[in-house]
Design an enzyme around this catalytic site. Structure first.
Site, short mmCIF file in Angstrom:
data_model
loop_
_atom_site.label_atom_id
_atom_site.label_comp_id
_atom_site.label_asym_id
_atom_site.label_seq_id
_atom_site.Cartn_x
_atom_site.Cartn_y
_atom_site.Cartn_z
N CYS A 118 20.85 49.95 33.58
CA CYS A 118 20.60 51.37 33.45
C CYS A 118 18.64 51.52 33.34
CB CYS A 118 21.06 51.99 31.96
SG CYS A 118 20.85 53.63 31.99
N HIS A 215 27.16 50.16 31.48
CA HIS A 215 26.69 49.90 30.04
C HIS A 215 27.31 48.97 29.53
CE1 HIS A 215 23.31 52.55 29.70
NE2 HIS A 215 24.19 53.55 30.21
ZN LIG Z 1 21.86 54.56 30.60
#
Ligand SMILES: [Zn+2]
Lengths: 263, 436
Positions: A118, A215
């Site tokens: 991310c 994630h």
């Molecule tokens: Zn993220």
């Protein structure tokens, strides 16, 4: 005593695998968590823990170092892992990344395995233009740029990678990432949004550096990916490697369920 | 349509829904469509105004405490009891309260509002008081970021006219002081230095012992109205305006004890301003007395007796809450079940489970792991080397196995929201379960 077929050729003299390997007996692997203070908010610890336990189960000792902005950079790191964060954290991290860029790039060129999720994935590209019009320069490990989007791309995601098979996880990002012409994606999206929600790609791979929007639960539910990072690190450090297969029944079940859940 | 007619219509819908056992927000929805200003108009009539309680953790129990504390001071309090903490839910509760003649008989409203809905609410109604609890990773997949949640609460703080009461130890809440209007007072509740490590903020919440997040430089600690000084089991020591004060708190979990300090600070602030107190004997003593009479709200440590054995239901929805629930009793003394669902109301993302440390369960193990994401939970426990007796995704099936396996040991069930609803339903077959 288990008899195993190693995924990799065995070096003569490394001994036959047993399930009672002396803890740490095969040597030490240095795990470095990048920016856990600013970029740890989406269960990213799961990635570090997965690497740590899977190494320990194979008889490797693990040294774990947290690297935060301003610390002296552990250039002898064997695996580098970093995650997602709030916008405020991302700014601090961006500044620090620029300062460690020369050492980092050397590690990349040298084939050190890294996992960037991310926020850190975005900063491993050329730049991140926020929705507020700010431009955060990245370090350019990946040939990609990210633009802040109006809507978050959120939900369960299934992707298919040539190298690692089916990769399953959860994405949560507002940044839309465009890969450069030559940039290899990590995987193709089967169900979900991926890099920019349009081109059908997810993540990026350059040398041994893996970037992804999936994630915290990425490595626990994708043991093949975890073992690839581990094998790369062990080979780079000790030039020989042997990884005993582990019982991944729970991961397999969790993968089946995740694949069947609504987005 | 004339106003009274609209209201009667709304009440008719409410009665009809109630008979069908329907959702509590529906009549409010009808009301909102027919008469959009309804909630604002009614609440504007309250002599002591509106109190908003918001934050990510512990709203329901804190609201319950605040209501009881204010009632103990002789105030007639309107609240959104049904737990539907939306503007519509408030409208639905209002319809129930208002008699058919149209009299809304209350002195003050204490409303529990979800962060996102609080923003809509304060556009229509300016609260006199706001109690803002915490910003923790919760429903991240809905709001995106905790900084976004902080922004929502900033709008609540900015809309409040009399006093905003803030949790001094939560950096995101503490920073809201700068969003408060100049004429509105900023008041605090907090923790003694000794207790602070027990309540980590999300910034320093991680399994590895990394350094704590740096505290904002140079900011001196503001004096709190109520400080939680120390507690052991149900005996709680507060400092109220710096003076020691003891209370009993029969609520499960350290977070509820801390939130009691917030509720107490709120009640003191509301009654302090002189206009609100009706009863004689009002004051710290009677508030502390009342605090001991508060029982847990649904799902927040509720105990249901199965046969003769207590079964405790603990709602878990984010790393901080789960971690604190785990810490609040010795795990080996209990049979343990964990139920993780990933329905919309639970949050679809289960990666937060990786930010909870489960080491404390290693010695006693876990009897049953259940819910739609049972295998994810089992995988998580396995990486923390916690032994698991059985994984059974079906909740009802698991519950029966669990009760049998517990074999007389007291039981603790950690569960997400929809898992808790299902388990409560399944428990009706074997125990007395209060209606929600
Ligand atoms: Zn993220």
């Amino acid at each position: 005593m288990t008899t195993t077929t190693s995924m990799f050729p065995q070096t003569p003299g490394s001994g036959s695998p047993t399930d009672t390997v002396e803890p740490g007996g095969l040597g030490e692997i240095h795990l470095v968590q990048l920016y856990p203070r600013d970029m740890n908010i989406y269960g990213d610890w799961g990635n570090t823990l997965t690497l740590k336990r899977r190494l320990e189960k194979r008889g490797y000792g693990v040294k774990l170092t947290d690297y935060n902005p301003g610390d002296s950079f552990p250039a002898d790191g064997d695996i580098l892992v970093g995650g997602g964060g709030q916008d405020s954290g991302q700014f601090r991290v961006m500044e620090d990344l620029q300062s460690i860029k020369p050492v980092l790039m050397q590690l990349v060129d040298d084939g050190a395995p890294m996992l960037a999720i991310c926020g850190l994935y975005q900063l491993f590209g050329h730049e991140f233009r926020t929705i507020g019009g700010q431009t955060l320069p990245g370090v350019g490990i990946f040939d990609l740029t990210t633009v802040g989007g109006e809507q978050r791309l959120i939900g369960n995601i299934v992707t298919e990678s040539e190298k690692f098979g089916t990769i399953i996880g959860y994405e949560n990002h507002s940044g839309l990432t465009k890969l450069g012409a030559g940039q290899q994606p990590l995987a193709r999206v089967v169900a979900g949004a991926g890099n920019d929600g349009q081109d059908g790609t997810e993540g990026a791979v350059t040398k041994e550096v893996i970037g992804s929007y999936l994630h915290g639960s990425l490595l626990p539910k994708n043991p093949a990916l975890a073992d690839h990072l581990i094998a790369t690190a062990v080979r780079r450090r000790y030039s020989h490697y042997h990884l005993e297969p582990l019982n991944d029944t729970l991961a397999t079940k969790a993968r089946e369920v995740a694949q069947s859940r609504p987005r | 349509m004339s106003r009274p007619l609209v209201r009667l219509l709304g009440q008719g819908v409410r009665a009809a829904t109630k008979m069908r056992g329907g959702g509590s927000a529906f009549p409010g929805l009808v009301m909102e469509k027919l008469h959009p200003g309804f909630v604002a108009e009614q609440l504007a009539r309250l002599p002591h105004g509106v109190v908003v309680v918001s934050g990510t953790n512990g709203k329901t129990t804190t609201t319950k405490m605040a209501v009881q504390l204010l009632e103990s001071q002789g105030l007639k309090v309107f609240t959104n009891r049904t737990g539907s903490n939306f503007v519509r839910g408030v409208a639905a509760s209002l319809l129930e309260e208002i008699s058919l003649t149209g009299r809304f008989d209350a002195d003050i409203a204490v409303l529990e509002l979800d962060e996102a809905h609080a923003v809509h609410f304060v556009r229509q109604v300016k609260p006199r008081f706001a109690l803002l609890l915490n910003v923790m990773r919760d429903q991240l997949d809905r709001f995106g970021e905790i900084d976004t949640t902080r922004q929502m609460l900033a709008q609540v703080a900015a809309a409040t006219t009399e006093a905003v009461i803030l949790n001094r130890e939560d950096p995101r809440i503490a920073s809201l002081a700068q969003d408060v209007q100049p004429d509105t007072r900023v008041l605090w509740y907090g923790l003694s230095e000794q207790l602070r490590p027990m309540f980590p903020s999300d910034d320093d919440m991680r399994a590895a012992d990394g350094p704590a997040a740096p505290t904002p430089e140079g900011a001196p600690q503001p004096e709190p109205v109520v400080e939680l000084a120390h507690f052991e089991a149900t005996d709680v020591d507060f400092l109220v305006h710096g003076q020691p004060a003891q209370a009993k708190v029969h609520l499960y979990g350290v977070y509820n004890v801390y939130n009691a300090a917030g509720a107490l600070a709120l009640a003191l602030t509301v009654t302090d301003d002189g206009r609100a107190v009706k009863a004689a004997g009002a004051g710290v003593e009677s508030l502390l007395d009342e605090l001991s009479r508060v029982t847990p709200a649904f799902g927040r440590g509720e105990t249901i007796t199965v046969g003769e054995t207590p079964l405790q239901l603990l709602l878990v929805k984010n790393p901080a809450g789960f971690r604190l629930s785990l810490a609040s009793a010795k795990p080996e003394a209990y049979a343990t079940m964990i139920a993780i669902n990933d329905e919309y109301a639970d949050g679809r993302d289960v990666s937060w489970l990786w930010d909870v440390e489960f080491d404390s369960l290693r010695a006693g193990g876990v009897d049953l792991v259940t819910g739609t994401r049972a295998w994810d939970m089992a995988l998580r426990l396995d990486y923390d080397q916690v032994p698991i007796q059985e994984v059974e995704p079906d909740l009802t099936e698991s519950l029966h196995k669990f009760i049998t396996a517990a074999d007389g040991r007291p039981m603790r069930v950690f569960c997400t929201y929809t898992a808790m609803l299902s388990l409560r339903r399944a428990l009706r077959a074997v125990a007395d379960v209060p209606e929600i």
